[in-house]
Design a protein around this motif. Structure first.
Motif, PDB file in Angstrom:
ATOM      1  N   PHE A 160       0.828  -1.204   0.000  1.00  0.00           N
ATOM      2  CA  PHE A 160       0.000   0.000   0.000  1.00  0.00           C
ATOM      3  C   PHE A 160       0.864   1.255   0.000  1.00  0.00           C
ATOM      4  CE2 PHE A 160      -2.155   3.468   2.224  1.00  0.00           C
ATOM      5  CZ  PHE A 160      -3.312   3.581   1.470  1.00  0.00           C
ATOM      6  N   THR A 161       1.897   1.286   0.833  1.00  0.00           N
ATOM      7  CA  THR A 161       2.737   2.480   0.893  1.00  0.00           C
ATOM      8  C   THR A 161       3.470   2.707  -0.419  1.00  0.00           C
ATOM      9  OG1 THR A 161       4.542   1.255   1.949  1.00  0.00           O
ATOM     10  CG2 THR A 161       3.045   2.458   3.397  1.00  0.00           C
ATOM     11  N   LEU A 162       3.914   1.649  -1.061  1.00  0.00           N
ATOM     12  CA  LEU A 162       4.590   1.787  -2.360  1.00  0.00           C
ATOM     13  C   LEU A 162       3.622   2.340  -3.400  1.00  0.00           C
ATOM     14  CD1 LEU A 162       7.009   1.408  -4.222  1.00  0.00           C
ATOM     15  CD2 LEU A 162       6.257  -0.947  -4.581  1.00  0.00           C
ATOM     16  N   ALA A 163       2.425   1.787  -3.463  1.00  0.00           N
ATOM     17  CA  ALA A 163       1.427   2.267  -4.427  1.00  0.00           C
ATOM     18  C   ALA A 163       1.035   3.714  -4.130  1.00  0.00           C
ATOM     19  CB  ALA A 163       0.193   1.369  -4.399  1.00  0.00           C
ATOM     20  N   THR A 164       0.920   4.057  -2.862  1.00  0.00           N
ATOM     21  CA  THR A 164       0.565   5.411  -2.462  1.00  0.00           C
ATOM     22  C   THR A 164       1.674   6.385  -2.833  1.00  0.00           C
ATOM     23  OG1 THR A 164      -0.761   4.535  -0.658  1.00  0.00           O
ATOM     24  CG2 THR A 164      -0.137   6.841  -0.503  1.00  0.00           C
ATOM     25  N   TRP A 165       2.910   5.984  -2.608  1.00  0.00           N
ATOM     26  CA  TRP A 165       4.069   6.814  -2.965  1.00  0.00           C
ATOM     27  C   TRP A 165       4.077   7.082  -4.473  1.00  0.00           C
ATOM     28  CZ3 TRP A 165       7.867   9.405  -0.437  1.00  0.00           C
ATOM     29  CH2 TRP A 165       8.923   9.873  -1.217  1.00  0.00           C
ATOM     30  N   GLU A 166       3.922   6.027  -5.252  1.00  0.00           N
ATOM     31  CA  GLU A 166       3.955   6.172  -6.706  1.00  0.00           C
ATOM     32  C   GLU A 166       2.821   7.069  -7.203  1.00  0.00           C
ATOM     33  OE1 GLU A 166       4.021   2.086  -7.959  1.00  0.00           O
ATOM     34  OE2 GLU A 166       6.183   1.916  -7.606  1.00  0.00           O
ATOM     35  N   ALA A 167       1.633   6.930  -6.628  1.00  0.00           N
ATOM     36  CA  ALA A 167       0.503   7.767  -7.030  1.00  0.00           C
ATOM     37  C   ALA A 167       0.758   9.230  -6.677  1.00  0.00           C
ATOM     38  CB  ALA A 167      -0.785   7.283  -6.359  1.00  0.00           C
ATOM     39  N   GLY A 227       1.331  15.070  -5.610  1.00  0.00           N
ATOM     40  CA  GLY A 227       0.603  15.217  -4.351  1.00  0.00           C
ATOM     41  C   GLY A 227       1.525  15.142  -3.154  1.00  0.00           C
ATOM     42  N   VAL A 228       0.948  15.359  -1.974  1.00  0.00           N
ATOM     43  CA  VAL A 228       1.709  15.237  -0.740  1.00  0.00           C
ATOM     44  C   VAL A 228       1.342  13.929  -0.056  1.00  0.00           C
ATOM     45  CG1 VAL A 228       1.963  17.713  -0.362  1.00  0.00           C
ATOM     46  CG2 VAL A 228       0.017  16.508   0.629  1.00  0.00           C
ATOM     47  N   LEU A 229       2.232  13.507   0.823  1.00  0.00           N
ATOM     48  CA  LEU A 229       2.036  12.258   1.537  1.00  0.00           C
ATOM     49  C   LEU A 229       2.619  12.421   2.933  1.00  0.00           C
ATOM     50  CD1 LEU A 229       1.283   9.216   1.522  1.00  0.00           C
ATOM     51  CD2 LEU A 229       3.539   8.772   0.552  1.00  0.00           C
ATOM     52  N   SER A 230       1.839  12.063   3.932  1.00  0.00           N
ATOM     53  CA  SER A 230       2.318  12.080   5.312  1.00  0.00           C
ATOM     54  C   SER A 230       2.244  10.677   5.880  1.00  0.00           C
ATOM     55  CB  SER A 230       1.466  13.012   6.182  1.00  0.00           C
ATOM     56  OG  SER A 230       1.679  14.353   5.846  1.00  0.00           O
ATOM     57  N   VAL A 231       3.135  10.400   6.803  1.00  0.00           N
ATOM     58  CA  VAL A 231       3.105   9.144   7.554  1.00  0.00           C
ATOM     59  C   VAL A 231       3.316   9.466   9.028  1.00  0.00           C
ATOM     60  CG1 VAL A 231       3.929   7.700   5.648  1.00  0.00           C
ATOM     61  CG2 VAL A 231       5.575   8.640   7.270  1.00  0.00           C
ATOM     62  N   MET A 232       2.772   8.606   9.868  1.00  0.00           N
ATOM     63  CA  MET A 232       2.972   8.722  11.314  1.00  0.00           C
ATOM     64  C   MET A 232       3.407   7.373  11.857  1.00  0.00           C
ATOM     65  SD  MET A 232      -0.317  10.902  12.718  1.00  0.00           S
ATOM     66  CE  MET A 232      -1.444   9.520  12.513  1.00  0.00           C
TER      67      MET A 232
END
Length: 187
Positions: free
Chosen positions: A24-31, A37-42
């Motif tokens: 999921f994180t890989l697909a989210t990063w690529e998208a 876009g921006v992406l945050s993680v906690m």
């Protein structure tokens, strides 16, 4: 994610397991990289979890993990966000399309809600009750960069929260040029 894709759920917490979280994180990063876009993680980690288990036992430790996972699920995450259990007392929350200031909202809810449970934690070096420390990081993914850089920034933020006394949030926003030096800006 397609409806026919298998989702592995941690039996103990009901959250996504590490293997599914990775995809999921890989697909989210690529998208995010493709769409600018921006992406945050906690990263959310229970403070003094080892001491908790030493004092109250493994069964109580498992019950605590279940309660904290319920708090994380109830923290106002959107349908596109994903929370998973990494290992032991550590959880990862992925927030696609969420800037760092907006990521503070669920982080604050999690921090406060765990504290408000007032679960005793005899022997803790942090407080008399269970607490969490949270490290958050945000970036605008660029083609050629990798998710590991963002996770590393969240890990650094988590360690900053712990160094500052635990039971708090620390956050980093990576500069747009993360591949050229991993420069962090603390918030």
């Amino acid at each position: 994610m397609r409806d026919d894709q298998r989702v592995d759920v941690d039996v103990l917490t009901g959250l996504i397991t590490g293997a599914h979280l990775d995809s999921f994180t890989l697909a989210t990063w690529e998208a995010a990289a493709a769409g600018a876009g921006v992406l945050s993680v906690m990263l959310v980690e229970l403070d003094d979890f080892g001491r908790y288990c030493d004092n109250y036992g493994a069964v109580a430790g498992e019950a605590l993990l279940r309660r904290v996972s319920t708090v994380i699920r109830g923290s106002g995450l959107s349908g596109r966000d994903l929370a998973g259990r990494l290992a032991g007392p550590e959880f990862l929350v992925v927030l696609p399309g969420t800037a760092l200031d907006a990521a503070h909202v669920p982080a604050e809810r999690i921090l406060r809600a765990v504290r408000d449970l007032e679960i005793p934690n005899r022997g803790s070096t942090v407080a008399n009750f269970v607490t969490v420390s949270i490290g958050a990081a945000c970036c605008q993914p660029q083609p050629g960069d990798c998710m590991a850089t963002l996770i590393d920034a969240a890990t650094s933020a988590l360690w900053t929260a712990k160094r500052r006394g635990h039971n708090r949030i620390a956050a980093y926003e990576l500069s747009p040029m993360i591949a050229a030096g991993e420069q962090f800006r603390a918030s």
